[in-house]
Write a protein that holds these residues in place. Structure first.
Motif, mmCIF file in Angstrom:
data_model
loop_
_atom_site.group_PDB
_atom_site.id
_atom_site.type_symbol
_atom_site.label_atom_id
_atom_site.label_comp_id
_atom_site.label_asym_id
_atom_site.label_seq_id
_atom_site.Cartn_x
_atom_site.Cartn_y
_atom_site.Cartn_z
ATOM 1 N N VAL A 44 -14.901 41.209 1.092
ATOM 2 C CA VAL A 44 -14.735 41.386 2.533
ATOM 3 C C VAL A 44 -15.981 40.908 3.267
ATOM 4 C CG1 VAL A 44 -14.378 43.050 4.399
ATOM 5 C CG2 VAL A 44 -13.158 43.324 2.236
ATOM 6 N N LYS A 45 -17.140 41.473 2.915
ATOM 7 C CA LYS A 45 -18.370 41.062 3.589
ATOM 8 C C LYS A 45 -19.583 41.620 2.867
ATOM 9 C CE LYS A 45 -19.788 42.624 7.430
ATOM 10 N NZ LYS A 45 -19.806 42.503 8.813
ATOM 11 N N THR A 46 -20.730 41.063 3.204
ATOM 12 C CA THR A 46 -22.026 41.568 2.768
ATOM 13 C C THR A 46 -22.719 42.102 4.001
ATOM 14 O OG1 THR A 46 -22.198 39.954 0.987
ATOM 15 C CG2 THR A 46 -24.242 40.893 1.789
ATOM 16 N N TRP A 47 -23.378 43.255 3.879
ATOM 17 C CA TRP A 47 -24.085 43.806 5.027
ATOM 18 C C TRP A 47 -25.406 44.419 4.600
ATOM 19 C CZ3 TRP A 47 -23.886 49.334 5.117
ATOM 20 C CH2 TRP A 47 -22.890 49.918 4.332
ATOM 21 N N GLY A 48 -26.320 44.454 5.575
ATOM 22 C CA GLY A 48 -27.669 44.925 5.323
ATOM 23 C C GLY A 48 -28.595 43.756 5.031
ATOM 24 N N THR A 49 -29.853 43.953 5.377
ATOM 25 C CA THR A 49 -30.868 42.941 5.124
ATOM 26 C C THR A 49 -32.112 43.621 4.568
ATOM 27 O OG1 THR A 49 -31.714 43.128 7.378
ATOM 28 C CG2 THR A 49 -30.068 41.413 6.981
ATOM 29 N N LEU A 50 -33.040 42.835 4.082
ATOM 30 C CA LEU A 50 -34.286 43.358 3.555
ATOM 31 C C LEU A 50 -35.169 43.843 4.697
ATOM 32 C CD1 LEU A 50 -36.141 43.752 1.082
ATOM 33 C CD2 LEU A 50 -37.011 41.446 1.515
ATOM 34 N N GLY A 51 -35.661 45.065 4.605
ATOM 35 C CA GLY A 51 -36.544 45.609 5.625
ATOM 36 C C GLY A 51 -36.461 47.119 5.664
ATOM 37 N N SER A 52 -37.121 47.693 6.664
ATOM 38 C CA SER A 52 -37.149 49.151 6.769
ATOM 39 C C SER A 52 -36.534 49.674 8.059
ATOM 40 C CB SER A 52 -38.595 49.646 6.655
ATOM 41 O OG SER A 52 -39.378 49.088 7.698
ATOM 42 N N GLY A 53 -35.901 48.808 8.837
ATOM 43 C CA GLY A 53 -35.267 49.231 10.073
ATOM 44 C C GLY A 53 -33.852 49.729 9.851
ATOM 45 N N ASP A 54 -33.159 50.030 10.958
ATOM 46 C CA ASP A 54 -31.763 50.455 10.877
ATOM 47 C C ASP A 54 -30.923 49.341 10.262
ATOM 48 O OD1 ASP A 54 -32.404 52.832 12.075
ATOM 49 O OD2 ASP A 54 -31.723 52.237 14.069
ATOM 50 N N GLY A 55 -30.094 49.704 9.304
ATOM 51 C CA GLY A 55 -29.241 48.722 8.652
ATOM 52 C C GLY A 55 -29.959 47.834 7.654
ATOM 53 N N GLN A 56 -31.193 48.173 7.349
ATOM 54 C CA GLN A 56 -31.966 47.406 6.378
ATOM 55 C C GLN A 56 -32.288 48.272 5.168
ATOM 56 O OE1 GLN A 56 -35.294 46.146 8.878
ATOM 57 N NE2 GLN A 56 -34.360 44.123 8.987
ATOM 58 N N PHE A 57 -32.508 47.599 4.036
ATOM 59 C CA PHE A 57 -32.780 48.292 2.790
ATOM 60 C C PHE A 57 -33.911 47.612 2.037
ATOM 61 C CE2 PHE A 57 -28.158 48.098 3.579
ATOM 62 C CZ PHE A 57 -27.923 49.438 3.848
ATOM 63 N N MET A 58 -34.591 48.375 1.227
ATOM 64 C CA MET A 58 -35.551 47.829 0.276
ATOM 65 C C MET A 58 -34.931 47.869 -1.119
ATOM 66 S SD MET A 58 -38.106 46.851 2.040
ATOM 67 C CE MET A 58 -39.502 46.635 0.972
ATOM 68 N N MET A 59 -34.290 48.996 -1.456
ATOM 69 C CA MET A 59 -33.601 49.123 -2.742
ATOM 70 C C MET A 59 -32.451 50.118 -2.610
ATOM 71 S SD MET A 59 -34.959 50.146 -6.543
ATOM 72 C CE MET A 59 -35.965 48.695 -6.748
ATOM 73 N N PRO A 60 -31.285 49.635 -2.120
ATOM 74 C CA PRO A 60 -30.140 50.538 -2.027
ATOM 75 C C PRO A 60 -29.705 50.936 -3.435
ATOM 76 C CG PRO A 60 -29.461 48.277 -1.612
ATOM 77 C CD PRO A 60 -30.959 48.273 -1.745
#
Length: 88
Positions: A27-43
């Motif tokens: 369906v889709k990919t979501w989230g990006t590298l970072g520490s803000g809202d909607g971002q992850f370092m290691m989900p």
């Protein structure tokens, strides 16, 4: 399988979440590298509630973020740095 017929997969290598239908169709990919809202370092872990909200645990940032229902998740809130509790 989570509510609404979607499967979410934590991609720790690319710091993102991938969403598929329960039949395995991308369906889709979501989230990006970072520490803000909607971002992850290691989900590292995912959960969903009956309303289709998705909760993502980020191991590196030591937080949980709550997202609205798929297929277009939007960051709703987060509970931050759990590591701070264990430094004392």
């Amino acid at each position: 399988m989570v509510p609404l017929g979607y499967v979410h997969v934590a991609d720790t290598f690319n710091a993102r979440i991938q969403t598929f239908t329960d039949a395995g169709v991308f369906v889709k990919t979501w989230g990006t590298l970072g520490s803000g809202d909607g971002q992850f370092m290691m989900p590292a872990a995912l959960a969903a509630d009956g309303g289709g909200n998705v909760y993502v645990v980020d191991r590196t940032l030591a937080r949980v973020q709550k997202f609205g229902p798929a297929p277009v998740p939007v960051a709703k809130t987060s509970w931050g740095n759990l590591k701070a509790r264990y430094r004392e």
